[in-house]
Each structure stands twice: as C-alpha cells, then as structure tokens.
Design a protein around this motif. Sequence first.
Motif, PDB file in Angstrom:
ATOM      1  N   HIS A   1      12.482  44.542 -19.631  1.00  0.00           N
ATOM      2  CA  HIS A   1      13.584  44.324 -18.708  1.00  0.00           C
ATOM      3  C   HIS A   1      13.217  43.172 -17.783  1.00  0.00           C
ATOM      4  O   HIS A   1      12.046  42.775 -17.675  1.00  0.00           O
ATOM      5  CB  HIS A   1      13.926  45.590 -17.920  1.00  0.00           C
ATOM      6  N   GLU A   2      14.228  42.607 -17.129  1.00  0.00           N
ATOM      7  CA  GLU A   2      14.028  41.460 -16.240  1.00  0.00           C
ATOM      8  C   GLU A   2      14.522  41.811 -14.847  1.00  0.00           C
ATOM      9  O   GLU A   2      15.562  42.462 -14.686  1.00  0.00           O
ATOM     10  CB  GLU A   2      14.784  40.242 -16.793  1.00  0.00           C
ATOM     11  N   ARG A   3      13.778  41.389 -13.835  1.00  0.00           N
ATOM     12  CA  ARG A   3      14.153  41.616 -12.436  1.00  0.00           C
ATOM     13  C   ARG A   3      13.676  40.442 -11.606  1.00  0.00           C
ATOM     14  O   ARG A   3      12.487  40.098 -11.627  1.00  0.00           O
ATOM     15  CB  ARG A   3      13.538  42.922 -11.917  1.00  0.00           C
TER      16      ARG A   3
ATOM     17  N   ARG B   1      24.591  51.608 -11.329  1.00  0.00           N
ATOM     18  CA  ARG B   1      25.621  50.790 -10.695  1.00  0.00           C
ATOM     19  C   ARG B   1      25.398  50.621  -9.194  1.00  0.00           C
ATOM     20  O   ARG B   1      25.936  49.703  -8.582  1.00  0.00           O
ATOM     21  CB  ARG B   1      27.008  51.391 -10.970  1.00  0.00           C
ATOM     22  N   ASN B   2      24.581  51.502  -8.596  1.00  0.00           N
ATOM     23  CA  ASN B   2      24.279  51.371  -7.164  1.00  0.00           C
ATOM     24  C   ASN B   2      23.045  50.509  -6.911  1.00  0.00           C
ATOM     25  O   ASN B   2      22.608  50.368  -5.781  1.00  0.00           O
ATOM     26  CB  ASN B   2      24.081  52.752  -6.543  1.00  0.00           C
ATOM     27  N   GLY B   3      22.475  49.937  -7.985  1.00  0.00           N
ATOM     28  CA  GLY B   3      21.300  49.099  -7.855  1.00  0.00           C
ATOM     29  C   GLY B   3      19.989  49.831  -8.027  1.00  0.00           C
ATOM     30  O   GLY B   3      18.926  49.211  -8.077  1.00  0.00           O
ATOM     31  N   GLU B   4      20.016  51.157  -8.108  1.00  0.00           N
ATOM     32  CA  GLU B   4      18.804  51.953  -8.291  1.00  0.00           C
ATOM     33  C   GLU B   4      18.268  51.747  -9.711  1.00  0.00           C
ATOM     34  O   GLU B   4      19.024  51.721 -10.682  1.00  0.00           O
ATOM     35  CB  GLU B   4      19.131  53.428  -8.099  1.00  0.00           C
ATOM     36  N   TRP B   5      16.955  51.597  -9.836  1.00  0.00           N
ATOM     37  CA  TRP B   5      16.310  51.505 -11.139  1.00  0.00           C
ATOM     38  C   TRP B   5      15.821  52.894 -11.546  1.00  0.00           C
ATOM     39  O   TRP B   5      15.267  53.626 -10.728  1.00  0.00           O
ATOM     40  CB  TRP B   5      15.138  50.529 -11.108  1.00  0.00           C
TER      41      TRP B   5
ATOM     42  N   ILE C   1      14.358  62.003 -16.237  1.00  0.00           N
ATOM     43  CA  ILE C   1      14.787  60.768 -15.580  1.00  0.00           C
ATOM     44  C   ILE C   1      14.222  60.757 -14.169  1.00  0.00           C
ATOM     45  O   ILE C   1      14.399  61.713 -13.413  1.00  0.00           O
ATOM     46  CB  ILE C   1      16.323  60.666 -15.514  1.00  0.00           C
ATOM     47  N   ASP C   2      13.537  59.677 -13.819  1.00  0.00           N
ATOM     48  CA  ASP C   2      13.017  59.543 -12.463  1.00  0.00           C
ATOM     49  C   ASP C   2      13.296  58.145 -11.934  1.00  0.00           C
ATOM     50  O   ASP C   2      13.566  57.208 -12.696  1.00  0.00           O
ATOM     51  CB  ASP C   2      11.516  59.841 -12.425  1.00  0.00           C
ATOM     52  N   VAL C   3      13.218  58.009 -10.617  1.00  0.00           N
ATOM     53  CA  VAL C   3      13.460  56.723  -9.965  1.00  0.00           C
ATOM     54  C   VAL C   3      12.258  55.815 -10.173  1.00  0.00           C
ATOM     55  O   VAL C   3      11.105  56.248 -10.081  1.00  0.00           O
ATOM     56  CB  VAL C   3      13.732  56.926  -8.467  1.00  0.00           C
ATOM     57  N   LEU C   4      12.534  54.531 -10.461  1.00  0.00           N
ATOM     58  CA  LEU C   4      11.494  53.511 -10.604  1.00  0.00           C
ATOM     59  C   LEU C   4      11.578  52.596  -9.392  1.00  0.00           C
ATOM     60  O   LEU C   4      12.644  52.057  -9.085  1.00  0.00           O
ATOM     61  CB  LEU C   4      11.725  52.713 -11.889  1.00  0.00           C
ATOM     62  N   ARG C   5      10.451  52.430  -8.695  1.00  0.00           N
ATOM     63  CA  ARG C   5      10.447  51.619  -7.487  1.00  0.00           C
ATOM     64  C   ARG C   5       9.465  50.458  -7.631  1.00  0.00           C
ATOM     65  O   ARG C   5       8.483  50.545  -8.360  1.00  0.00           O
ATOM     66  CB  ARG C   5      10.082  52.472  -6.264  1.00  0.00           C
TER      67      ARG C   5
END
Length: 328
Positions: A212-214, A271-275, A299-303
Amino acid sequence: MQGDRMTMLRLFLTAALATAAAVPAKARNPQFQGADPHAMFIGGDLWIFPTGGPGGAWEADRFFAFSSRDLKTWEKRGELIRRDQIAWIGDDGAPAHFLWAPGVATRNGKYYLYYSVGPQNPTPSRIGVAVADRPAGPYRDSGKPLITGGNGFEAIDPMVFADPRSGKTYLYAGGSAGATLRVWELRPDMIGTAREVKVEQPPHFTEGAFVHERNGVYYLSYSHGRWNGPDYSVHYATAASPTGPWRYRGAILTSDARHQGPGHHSIVRARNGEWLIVYHRWERPAGPGPFAGERQIAIDVLRYGADGTILPVRMTDGDAPTLAGRRR
C-alpha cells in the motif's frame, strides 16, 4: 393436527437452515472463521475475500465473499468461482487440487480475482485469474494460468497493486518453502503479464505480500514464519517505489498471550481516513505449534508514527474498529 405439526416442522427446518447458512453477526473480534483475507472497500462497505469462511471446515474448492457496513454484521455475498469451473486445473496431472489465498483488483468497471492453485509438490503451484462484472461475481476464468511455479519458486499468494503515481499495475506473488518474492507488471487487460520486474528479497519474507502507499511512501508488508506456528507474524519494509529497493522496518503483528500466528493480511483505508489491518489468527493461548482447527479473521486499527513508520499492532477482542472517527 397432523397437518399442523408437519407445517410447523417445515417452518422450523426452514428457519434452522436459514440460520445455519447465515454469516454469524459478531460485534467483536474475531470477526468470522476464515484465512488469508483480502480486503477492500467497495462503496461504503468493507468486502473480505478469504480462504474458506463461516459455516464449516475449509474445503478449498471454491471462494466466497463477505461484506459489512459496520464491521460487526457480515453478509455472505455469494460464490465467486469453483474448482470445477477452471478448465485448465487438471492439466498438470495431479490427482487433487486446492484453491486458496485470493486477491481482488478492479479496473475499468471490471473485477479481477487472482488465486492460488495447488498442490505445490510434486507438480508446480499456479496462479489463475478470473473476471467479473461485479465484486460478488460470478467470475469467469481467463482460460489459462497467469503464473506457473517451478525451480524453487512457489506461485502462491497473489496480490495486485495499482500505482497511483505511474498508473502501472503490479502482481506480487510467491513465498512459503521457497520464500521467494517475484513481481510482474500486468498488461492493461489485467489477465496477462507485460514483464517481470527483478526485486530484492525482503528480510524475513515467507509469503503473503501486500503493498500500500501512504504520503508517497510504499509499504511492502508480508508474513514470516510457519503458517500454523507461533512464529507466524507480519513484517514490513518501505521504499520510494512499488518495486523497491526496500528498507526493512521490523515486525508489526506478532503472537501474544491469547492469539497466535497472526498473518496473511490486507491493509485498507476506511472512508473516515482510518487505516485498518485485516488478518487471520489462531484463538489460543501461547504455546508450541503446529496448531490445528480453524483460523479466525480479525480487524484492528493500524497507526503510523510521525516519521511514517508503522506502529506495532495490538490485537484486540471485543468491539471491532469503528468506521467513524478522525483521520490519522
């Protein structure tokens, strides 16, 4: 009375079958039974294309898709393709074949399903591709393998990445015993390769590559270790291009006291910008492998840190990540 009892019995059986066929609604991790989840947002829904899925043991003869708007209730979206719909699958002469580790891409309104076909020994593993007009299929096989393994390379775990800067589309594949990553640029039709791109081998690479790209940085993440052991984990490297050269950055997802062998993941942006990181794991306490039973999707949040590095992921139980929230 006999007629009333028969009517009630039919109604009961119909309800029981409907309940058995439904995807269980879980408001907590793990989300549902399955492995190797490829995830992508389609509209406002998160779609997961796994190996196996809810409702029974992995039979490895077909793929399904599941979607959710709230990451709590999942809808089974249909059968994508079956083993007996792939005309070339028996060309290698092997007595049995298996399907696993799907990856999905979209281009010009079409959906493309890439998938692994085994066995890996003694005949080489292969990667196929099928096309559909909508994400739920049905998918039509292209008519021939896209990639065939051999000479130490196992053609497994396909993942397709469309580079937003160059417009080129790349296929990443390989791993397991050979632990070899290979990359191809795909043709515009998405069912053939234009050329192979030589890449260096990332440290600790085993299988399950994902890109992925960020903010202009390309992240190559992948699984390390044995799939049914406690060392299975997710590591990553970064680069200024989708094909490297890669700078190894470390592990981001590893076993803990209550969950073992997390890996074969996808990374998506809500869609809210959360990865989010979507992966499978074994629901069991720490201990030696090999593990048996069914893996579960979580599923977990990626920071990310201020310097763009990915912070170690803490596996959670309980409520799933929400799709509401602030950008990160």
